[in-house]
Every structure is written in C-alpha cells, then in structure tokens.
Design a protein around this motif. Structure first.
Motif, PDB file in Angstrom:
ATOM      1  N   ASP A   3       8.893 -19.530  13.374  1.00  0.00           N
ATOM      2  CA  ASP A   3       7.431 -19.638  13.159  1.00  0.00           C
ATOM      3  C   ASP A   3       6.831 -20.573  14.205  1.00  0.00           C
ATOM      4  O   ASP A   3       7.261 -21.723  14.338  1.00  0.00           O
ATOM      5  CB  ASP A   3       7.141 -20.168  11.766  1.00  0.00           C
ATOM      6  N   THR A   4       5.840 -20.094  14.977  1.00  0.00           N
ATOM      7  CA  THR A   4       5.168 -20.921  16.008  1.00  0.00           C
ATOM      8  C   THR A   4       3.722 -21.250  15.631  1.00  0.00           C
ATOM      9  O   THR A   4       2.933 -21.725  16.463  1.00  0.00           O
ATOM     10  CB  THR A   4       5.152 -20.176  17.346  1.00  0.00           C
ATOM     11  N   SER A   5       3.368 -21.019  14.355  1.00  0.00           N
ATOM     12  CA  SER A   5       1.974 -21.232  13.933  1.00  0.00           C
ATOM     13  C   SER A   5       1.559 -22.701  14.038  1.00  0.00           C
ATOM     14  O   SER A   5       0.407 -23.009  14.349  1.00  0.00           O
ATOM     15  CB  SER A   5       1.767 -20.723  12.507  1.00  0.00           C
ATOM     16  N   GLN A  52       0.871 -23.385  17.625  1.00  0.00           N
ATOM     17  CA  GLN A  52      -0.376 -22.716  18.013  1.00  0.00           C
ATOM     18  C   GLN A  52      -1.584 -23.467  17.477  1.00  0.00           C
ATOM     19  O   GLN A  52      -2.610 -23.613  18.140  1.00  0.00           O
ATOM     20  CB  GLN A  52      -0.391 -21.277  17.502  1.00  0.00           C
ATOM     21  N   GLY A  53      -1.486 -23.968  16.234  1.00  0.00           N
ATOM     22  CA  GLY A  53      -2.566 -24.760  15.640  1.00  0.00           C
ATOM     23  C   GLY A  53      -2.831 -26.026  16.436  1.00  0.00           C
ATOM     24  O   GLY A  53      -3.984 -26.438  16.606  1.00  0.00           O
ATOM     25  N   LYS A  78       7.991 -20.700  21.391  1.00  0.00           N
ATOM     26  CA  LYS A  78       8.053 -19.258  21.635  1.00  0.00           C
ATOM     27  C   LYS A  78       9.357 -18.871  22.305  1.00  0.00           C
ATOM     28  O   LYS A  78       9.929 -17.812  22.023  1.00  0.00           O
ATOM     29  CB  LYS A  78       6.863 -18.824  22.504  1.00  0.00           C
TER      30      LYS A  78
END
Length: 436
Positions: free
Chosen positions: A225-227, A230-231, A214
């Motif tokens: 992209d931080t997905s 986060q996952g 982030k």
C-alpha cells in the motif's frame, strides 16, 4: 379893490399851470395802478417749456468698474506630516528662498536627508501609502501620477505594484532614490522565502518516499500500500502552494511605499514662496513655509447684485496708470462675508508691467454687454411709460410733442438703446423731451 385885467391874466395862467401839472401826475399814477389779476399775471413764473436733447447714434457698453489690490494668488501655509518619522525631523537641505517657485514633482525641502515632494491635490497626506492601501488618497495619488506621465496602471483607489513602479519614477525624476519598504516588511519577505524552501524540501522528501514505496510494491508483485506516501506528497504540494502564495503576498507588500513625510499636497502648483519658517539644521514644527500662486491677480470686492452679473472667463482690463493697461480675465467669483471677491488675472505681463502691478491698487473694468455697433440711444430720463406699461419717448416736432412707442435694449452710462415700434419713426438728431 378891483384887480386890473393884467393881474387877472397872471392868476389864470398860474391856475392853468397847476391843473396841467396835476393832470400829468394823475396820468402817471394811473399808469402804475393795476388790478390784482394783472399783478398776479405779471409776477407769475413764465410758462414751462420742454427741455430736449437730440437722439444719438452710439455704441453702448455695460460694464463693472472697481478698484482692487494686486497680490499673488491664493496664499497657503504648507505643513509636513512628520509623525511617521522614527528620528527627529531635522531640516537637512533644499531650503527655498523667498520668491522662488515650487514646482510640482520636485522637492521643496529635505528632512532627514529625504525629499518632501510637492504635488497638486486637495486631500492632505495623512498616512503612509503602500501596496494594498485603499482609499480616496490612493485615487488622488494615481490621478496625479497619471497626469504627470507616470503609469500607475488602472487609476482607482487601490495601491498596486504598478502604483509602486510609478512612484519609483516620480522619485527618480525628482533626483532621489525611491523609499524602501519598512524593515518588518522585508523581514516578512525573507521569512516567506525560507518557508517556500522548507516546503520544497518537504515535497522532495515525500516524493522520494513515494518512489521508494512504489519500487518495493513492484518488487513484491504489486502487493503493498502506497496511499500513505501518496498522501504525504499531496500534503507537501499543498503546503508548497500556500508558502508560495504567502511569499507572493509578502513581496507584493514590499513594493515601493510613499511615506507620509515625503509628499505635500497643495491645491494648485506652481506657487511662489512668500515666507520660509525653517532653516537648515532646525527642527520642523508645524508650518514650514507659506506660498501663493506664481501669478499676480487683482481682487475687486463687489456686492451680491453685481456678482450675479459676473462669471469666470469674462474679459477684463487692468489700468496700471501712466496710460498703461493690460488685458485679463475673471478667474473666479467667490463669496466673502457680505461681499464677493472677483479675482482678475492678467493674460500676460512684461517685466515693467509686473513691477507696476506688484502690490498696487488698480482700476479694473469688466465689460458685461455691448451693442453690435452704433444704435439709436436716448438718455434714460427721456423714457416714460404709458398706461399699458409700454415704454415711449416724447419727440418735439414742429413745436408739437409726439409720443413714440419704443422697445428698450441695453442700458449703460445713463443712455438706453431704443427701437421705434411698428410704423413709428425715430431717427438720429430727433429732439426728445427729457424735462420741463
């Protein structure tokens, strides 16, 4: 030759005397001669007369009387289930003496340094119980703990941590440390803690990587992209929740157990030790002792008809001899083959009465019914039935027999309670016919 006048007179006097004697004999013989009818009348039995007894006024009581042997109530053999032990079942202490009392919640024996606690219950101990166990044996345990004042939580058929806490109190009051859970269970707890620690570490790493992603995205003006990070955090949080749940389950199962070898259920307690089958240093193999009720009882055998008239709670009297008697009650009536056993327990015994009763054969009286005070009573033999089936008695008054209809009440000791019907009169001392 002609007889002289004087000779003729002597002849006539002699003839006259003979005639007189013959007449007397004839009269005497005639007085002894009778007709067949007269003879039968003289030899016949005298005319029958009534046999009477007076009407009495008395209290009647119906009772069962019998003799029975005194013994300590309900002898049982006590066995300890030792299959759960990993070492030989050696008796290490608390061997009771004959005549001592087994008290509920206390150790009746020690095996391998651990207590065997006596509890009252009908189901035998057949398995080790621990948190998560379910079944009627758990329900019996919780009912027992609750009755003894140890709070097992909701009394049901499931062994919970509340049950564990109550078991700990049971052991504490018996003077022993509570049993520890199985080693495999404690190892599972240790392993679950390590898994929780690992899941926490994984979550911290995922959170750190998400934070870094982030920060980089913000430096690039929101691009990036931080997905993935986060996952990873989401997965780590889920893994931690699963690990904590597993730890809770492991710790639940590690609650205080109740080993199968450390409790013996006996139908009723307290009881008296009659015989001991083991000794300190010996090995347990089957029955460890026999015990009976702590109180003396007398068992009287009766037939089925008598048994139907008896029930638990009826008052009784035990005759101990030497004009000594004690009050008691019927404890139970049970079938035993073709007969019934009536168990009578004394209400209270002094030391001297206990000595008289022990191993004695005594007379037992159990009142069944009694009249309320004195009533009119006649011998049972005085009762008869009319053509309508109603009961009656015959009363002899002024030389004549009167039929008095009566209602029959309690019958006892050969007498029957009677009450005259309608306008009929019957009173004490009236003479009733009992035979002829």
């Amino acid at each position: 030759m002609t007889a002289s006048p004087k000779s003729r007179r002597r002849v006539l006097v002699g003839v006259s005397a003979v005639a007189t004697v013959s007449l007397g004999v004839g009269v005497a013989a005639g007085s002894r001669i009778s007709s067949p009818e007269d003879a039968a009348a003289k030899t016949a039995a005298p005319k029958a007369s009534q046999i009477t007894v007076p009407v009495a006024k008395k209290a009647l009581s119906s009772k069962v009387v019998g003799r029975g042997d005194a013994s300590f109530d309900g002898a049982v053999n006590i066995r300890v289930e030792t299959s759960g032990l990993t070492t030989p079942p050696i008796v290490t202490g608390k061997v009771p003496a004959v005549g001592s009392t087994i008290t509920e919640g206390k150790a009746l024996l020690e095996i391998t340094g651990r207590p065997v606690i006596g509890l009252a219950g009908v189901l035998p101990m057949y398995r080790t119980l621990s948190p998560g166990s379910k079944g009627p044996d758990v329900l019996q345990l919780e009912q027992t703990l609750d009755r003894l004042g140890y709070d097992p939580g909701t009394v049901d058929d499931e062994y919970t941590l509340d049950t564990s806490a109550a078991v700990e109190e049971l052991y504490e009051n018996a003077g022993y440390e509570a049993p520890a859970p199985d080693e495999k269970v404690t190892q599972a707890v240790d392993q679950s803690k390590k898994q929780v620690d690992a899941a926490k570490k994984q979550l911290r790493q995922a959170q750190s990587q998400l934070k870094a992603a982030k920060t980089a995205k913000a430096a690039a003006g929101g691009k990036g992209d931080t997905s993935v990070q986060q996952g990873a955090v989401d997965d780590a949080e889920e893994n931690l929740a699963d690990a904590q749940e597993a730890q809770n389950e492991a710790e639940f199962k590690a609650g205080t157990p109740l080993p199968v070898s450390e409790v013996v259920y006996v139908k009723t307690l307290p009881r008296r030790v009659d015989d001991v089958k083991v000794e300190r240093g010996g090995t347990v193999n089957g029955v460890v002792m026999s015990a009976s009720g702590a109180s003396l009882v007398v068992t009287v055998k009766v037939d089925a008809e008598t048994a139907q008239r008896l029930k638990a709670g009826m008052a009784a009297t035990l005759d101990l001899g030497d004009s000594v008697s004690v009050a008691g009650k019927v404890r139970r009536v049970t079938k035993n083959g073709n007969q019934y056993d009536v168990v009578v327990a004394p209400n209270a015994l002094t030391a001297s009465q206990l000595a008289l009763l022990r191993d004695a054969n005594v007379r037992v009286t159990i009142p069944i019914k009694s009249t309320s005070g004195k009533v009119l009573a006649v011998p049972v033999a005085a009762l008869s039935s009319g053509s309508d089936g109603a009961s009656r008695v015959e009363v002899l008054r002024n030389g004549k027999v009167e039929l008095i209809p009566v209602t029959v009440g309690l019958t006892a000791d050969g007498f029957a309670q009677v009450t005259p019907k309608g306008d009929a009169k019957l009173s004490e001392a009236d003479q009733v016919v009992v035979g002829r």
